[in-house]
Design a protein around this motif. Structure first.
Motif, PDB file in Angstrom:
ATOM      1  N   ALA A 186      18.571  -2.048   1.391  1.00 35.16           N
ATOM      2  CA  ALA A 186      18.229  -3.404   0.957  1.00 35.16           C
ATOM      3  C   ALA A 186      16.978  -3.942   1.641  1.00 35.16           C
ATOM      4  O   ALA A 186      16.874  -5.118   1.953  1.00 35.16           O
ATOM      5  CB  ALA A 186      19.411  -4.357   1.165  1.00 35.16           C
ATOM      6  N   LYS A 187      16.012  -3.044   1.854  1.00 39.17           N
ATOM      7  CA  LYS A 187      14.720  -3.429   2.430  1.00 39.17           C
ATOM      8  C   LYS A 187      13.612  -2.825   1.574  1.00 39.17           C
ATOM      9  O   LYS A 187      13.809  -1.801   0.920  1.00 39.17           O
ATOM     10  CB  LYS A 187      14.606  -2.912   3.866  1.00 39.17           C
ATOM     11  N   PRO A 188      12.432  -3.434   1.575  1.00 39.74           N
ATOM     12  CA  PRO A 188      11.334  -2.893   0.787  1.00 39.74           C
ATOM     13  C   PRO A 188      10.543  -1.824   1.543  1.00 39.74           C
ATOM     14  O   PRO A 188      10.452  -1.854   2.772  1.00 39.74           O
ATOM     15  CB  PRO A 188      10.463  -4.117   0.517  1.00 39.74           C
ATOM     16  N   VAL A 189       9.980  -0.906   0.763  1.00 45.31           N
ATOM     17  CA  VAL A 189       9.156   0.170   1.302  1.00 45.31           C
ATOM     18  C   VAL A 189       7.849   0.204   0.517  1.00 45.31           C
ATOM     19  O   VAL A 189       7.861   0.181  -0.719  1.00 45.31           O
ATOM     20  CB  VAL A 189       9.857   1.542   1.182  1.00 45.31           C
ATOM     21  N   ALA A 190       6.742   0.257   1.235  1.00 46.46           N
ATOM     22  CA  ALA A 190       5.422   0.413   0.625  1.00 46.46           C
ATOM     23  C   ALA A 190       4.806   1.708   1.140  1.00 46.46           C
ATOM     24  O   ALA A 190       5.271   2.271   2.144  1.00 46.46           O
ATOM     25  CB  ALA A 190       4.530  -0.783   0.973  1.00 46.46           C
ATOM     26  N   PHE A 191       3.759   2.175   0.466  1.00 48.90           N
ATOM     27  CA  PHE A 191       3.182   3.472   0.798  1.00 48.90           C
ATOM     28  C   PHE A 191       1.671   3.405   0.951  1.00 48.90           C
ATOM     29  O   PHE A 191       0.976   2.773   0.148  1.00 48.90           O
ATOM     30  CB  PHE A 191       3.512   4.493  -0.295  1.00 48.90           C
ATOM     31  N   VAL A 192       1.190   4.097   1.976  1.00 52.11           N
ATOM     32  CA  VAL A 192      -0.231   4.380   2.159  1.00 52.11           C
ATOM     33  C   VAL A 192      -0.323   5.895   2.196  1.00 52.11           C
ATOM     34  O   VAL A 192       0.364   6.537   2.997  1.00 52.11           O
ATOM     35  CB  VAL A 192      -0.775   3.778   3.473  1.00 52.11           C
ATOM     36  N   SER A 193      -1.134   6.468   1.318  1.00 54.55           N
ATOM     37  CA  SER A 193      -1.207   7.925   1.247  1.00 54.55           C
ATOM     38  C   SER A 193      -2.647   8.398   1.339  1.00 54.55           C
ATOM     39  O   SER A 193      -3.586   7.660   1.069  1.00 54.55           O
ATOM     40  CB  SER A 193      -0.568   8.433  -0.048  1.00 54.55           C
ATOM     41  N   TYR A 194      -2.775   9.644   1.732  1.00 55.36           N
ATOM     42  CA  TYR A 194      -4.097  10.245   1.819  1.00 55.36           C
ATOM     43  C   TYR A 194      -3.971  11.740   1.557  1.00 55.36           C
ATOM     44  O   TYR A 194      -2.902  12.329   1.699  1.00 55.36           O
ATOM     45  CB  TYR A 194      -4.746   9.976   3.174  1.00 55.36           C
ATOM     46  N   GLY A 195      -5.076  12.317   1.144  1.00 52.59           N
ATOM     47  CA  GLY A 195      -5.071  13.751   0.879  1.00 52.59           C
ATOM     48  C   GLY A 195      -6.343  14.156   0.184  1.00 52.59           C
ATOM     49  O   GLY A 195      -7.370  13.472   0.280  1.00 52.59           O
ATOM     50  N   GLY A 196      -6.265  15.244  -0.534  1.00 48.44           N
ATOM     51  CA  GLY A 196      -7.409  15.755  -1.269  1.00 48.44           C
ATOM     52  C   GLY A 196      -7.650  14.957  -2.527  1.00 48.44           C
ATOM     53  O   GLY A 196      -7.603  13.722  -2.525  1.00 48.44           O
ATOM     54  N   ILE A 197      -7.815  15.664  -3.615  1.00 50.28           N
ATOM     55  CA  ILE A 197      -8.188  15.009  -4.867  1.00 50.28           C
ATOM     56  C   ILE A 197      -7.117  14.050  -5.371  1.00 50.28           C
ATOM     57  O   ILE A 197      -7.413  13.048  -6.021  1.00 50.28           O
ATOM     58  CB  ILE A 197      -8.548  16.061  -5.944  1.00 50.28           C
ATOM     59  N   SER A 198      -5.846  14.315  -5.061  1.00 52.94           N
ATOM     60  CA  SER A 198      -4.784  13.427  -5.551  1.00 52.94           C
ATOM     61  C   SER A 198      -4.538  12.239  -4.629  1.00 52.94           C
ATOM     62  O   SER A 198      -3.791  11.323  -4.978  1.00 52.94           O
ATOM     63  CB  SER A 198      -3.473  14.200  -5.711  1.00 52.94           C
ATOM     64  N   GLY A 199      -5.127  12.255  -3.438  1.00 54.44           N
ATOM     65  CA  GLY A 199      -4.965  11.126  -2.526  1.00 54.44           C
ATOM     66  C   GLY A 199      -3.546  10.910  -2.027  1.00 54.44           C
ATOM     67  O   GLY A 199      -3.204   9.833  -1.570  1.00 54.44           O
ATOM     68  N   GLY A 200      -2.713  11.930  -2.129  1.00 53.70           N
ATOM     69  CA  GLY A 200      -1.342  11.800  -1.654  1.00 53.70           C
ATOM     70  C   GLY A 200      -0.383  11.176  -2.641  1.00 53.70           C
ATOM     71  O   GLY A 200       0.782  10.929  -2.315  1.00 53.70           O
ATOM     72  N   LEU A 201      -0.831  10.909  -3.848  1.00 53.25           N
ATOM     73  CA  LEU A 201       0.028  10.204  -4.809  1.00 53.25           C
ATOM     74  C   LEU A 201       1.245  11.009  -5.243  1.00 53.25           C
ATOM     75  O   LEU A 201       2.293  10.440  -5.546  1.00 53.25           O
ATOM     76  CB  LEU A 201      -0.795   9.768  -6.024  1.00 53.25           C
ATOM     77  N   ARG A 202       1.137  12.337  -5.244  1.00 50.79           N
ATOM     78  CA  ARG A 202       2.317  13.151  -5.589  1.00 50.79           C
ATOM     79  C   ARG A 202       3.376  13.034  -4.490  1.00 50.79           C
ATOM     80  O   ARG A 202       4.571  13.000  -4.779  1.00 50.79           O
ATOM     81  CB  ARG A 202       1.906  14.605  -5.830  1.00 50.79           C
ATOM     82  N   ALA A 203       2.936  12.953  -3.249  1.00 50.15           N
ATOM     83  CA  ALA A 203       3.877  12.741  -2.146  1.00 50.15           C
ATOM     84  C   ALA A 203       4.588  11.398  -2.306  1.00 50.15           C
ATOM     85  O   ALA A 203       5.802  11.294  -2.107  1.00 50.15           O
ATOM     86  CB  ALA A 203       3.142  12.807  -0.808  1.00 50.15           C
ATOM     87  N   VAL A 204       3.831  10.379  -2.682  1.00 50.57           N
ATOM     88  CA  VAL A 204       4.417   9.042  -2.866  1.00 50.57           C
ATOM     89  C   VAL A 204       5.458   9.057  -3.984  1.00 50.57           C
ATOM     90  O   VAL A 204       6.536   8.466  -3.838  1.00 50.57           O
ATOM     91  CB  VAL A 204       3.314   7.992  -3.143  1.00 50.57           C
ATOM     92  N   GLU A 205       5.161   9.735  -5.080  1.00 47.96           N
ATOM     93  CA  GLU A 205       6.124   9.769  -6.188  1.00 47.96           C
ATOM     94  C   GLU A 205       7.422  10.461  -5.764  1.00 47.96           C
ATOM     95  O   GLU A 205       8.514  10.031  -6.158  1.00 47.96           O
ATOM     96  CB  GLU A 205       5.513  10.435  -7.422  1.00 47.96           C
ATOM     97  N   HIS A 206       7.332  11.497  -4.949  1.00 43.52           N
ATOM     98  CA  HIS A 206       8.552  12.133  -4.436  1.00 43.52           C
ATOM     99  C   HIS A 206       9.312  11.178  -3.508  1.00 43.52           C
ATOM    100  O   HIS A 206      10.541  11.097  -3.558  1.00 43.52           O
ATOM    101  CB  HIS A 206       8.209  13.412  -3.680  1.00 43.52           C
ATOM    102  N   LEU A 207       8.579  10.475  -2.669  1.00 44.04           N
ATOM    103  CA  LEU A 207       9.219   9.538  -1.739  1.00 44.04           C
ATOM    104  C   LEU A 207       9.911   8.388  -2.461  1.00 44.04           C
ATOM    105  O   LEU A 207      10.949   7.903  -2.008  1.00 44.04           O
ATOM    106  CB  LEU A 207       8.196   9.003  -0.741  1.00 44.04           C
ATOM    107  N   ARG A 208       9.367   7.938  -3.572  1.00 44.11           N
ATOM    108  CA  ARG A 208      10.022   6.864  -4.328  1.00 44.11           C
ATOM    109  C   ARG A 208      11.438   7.275  -4.745  1.00 44.11           C
ATOM    110  O   ARG A 208      12.372   6.471  -4.690  1.00 44.11           O
ATOM    111  CB  ARG A 208       9.199   6.484  -5.560  1.00 44.11           C
ATOM    112  N   GLN A 209      11.608   8.516  -5.160  1.00 41.96           N
ATOM    113  CA  GLN A 209      12.933   9.005  -5.553  1.00 41.96           C
ATOM    114  C   GLN A 209      13.888   9.032  -4.359  1.00 41.96           C
ATOM    115  O   GLN A 209      15.054   8.652  -4.481  1.00 41.96           O
ATOM    116  CB  GLN A 209      12.820  10.411  -6.137  1.00 41.96           C
ATOM    117  N   ILE A 210      13.391   9.482  -3.227  1.00 44.88           N
ATOM    118  CA  ILE A 210      14.220   9.560  -2.020  1.00 44.88           C
ATOM    119  C   ILE A 210      14.652   8.154  -1.595  1.00 44.88           C
ATOM    120  O   ILE A 210      15.825   7.911  -1.299  1.00 44.88           O
ATOM    121  CB  ILE A 210      13.443  10.237  -0.868  1.00 44.88           C
TER     122      ILE A 210
END
Length: 194
Positions: A107-131
């Motif tokens: 019952a708390k909010p989570v935000a994301f800052v990501s970094y990486g190569g061409i995708s900028g970490g966005l695939r990692a963020v999408e996996h984390l949203r499910q978790i």
């Protein structure tokens, strides 16, 4: 201690935001991004941050004790997960930190800052949203993402072109504050029973 019955903070009190640095690799770029982000969060009057570095939460090979994380997560009103993308997902130490806790996230909010190569970490963020959905959190829509991150920061750790990154951080933090206050008030009125 029952995590849902902690002494409530006044509704206008700054949110306690745990910023979780999700990589422990040698030579990692995460501390540069974390330093920048914490500087942006410090400009937001409604937020107090605390950095939780996964590199400090697991016992190193030398056998020294790890930093105790559960109480730090429990007292947070909200989270910002700062993650790189490794092999189209997020790092194993971050998964380990997430999975070792349950009620601290609820019952708390989570935000994301990501970094990486061409995708900028966005695939990692999408996996984390499910978790985090499984852990009964609310993930905020907007993220901050750095594509080819190493080329975007100068030698002093500042973005070479800060306008876009600063704007994305402000939008994300505004959303985090809204959700953080709403959920903090809801937890105070009605303990979460998830």
């Amino acid at each position: 201690m029952d995590l849902n019955t902690a002494v409530p903070a006044p509704s206008d009190a700054p949110l306690k935001v745990a910023v979780i640095l999700g990589s422990n690799r040698e030579g990692r770029f995460g501390p540069v991004v974390a330093q920048w982000f914490i500087g942006r969060a410090a400009d937001h009057p409604d937020i107090e941050t605390e950095l939780i570095d996964v590199a400090e939460t697991e016992p190193p090979a030398t056998g020294t004790a790890a930093v105790e994380v559960a109480p730090r997560l429990a007292r947070a009103d909200a989270f910002v997960v700062l993650t790189p993308e490794y092999n189209h997902s997020y790092p194993a130490p971050l998964k380990n930190l997430i999975d070792r806790h349950f009620a601290e996230w609820q019952a708390k909010p989570v935000a994301f800052v990501s970094y990486g190569g061409i995708s900028g970490g966005l695939r990692a963020v999408e996996h984390l949203r499910q978790i985090f959905a499984e852990l009964h959190t609310v993930t905020v829509r907007d993220t901050v993402s750095f594509h080819n991150a190493g080329a975007l920061f100068d030698d002093g750790g500042a973005p070479k072109d800060p306008v876009q990154a600063d704007g994305a951080a402000k939008r994300m933090l505004d959303q985090l504050v809204w959700w953080g206050r709403a959920l903090r008030e809801a937890r105070t009125r009605h303990p979460y029973g998830g």
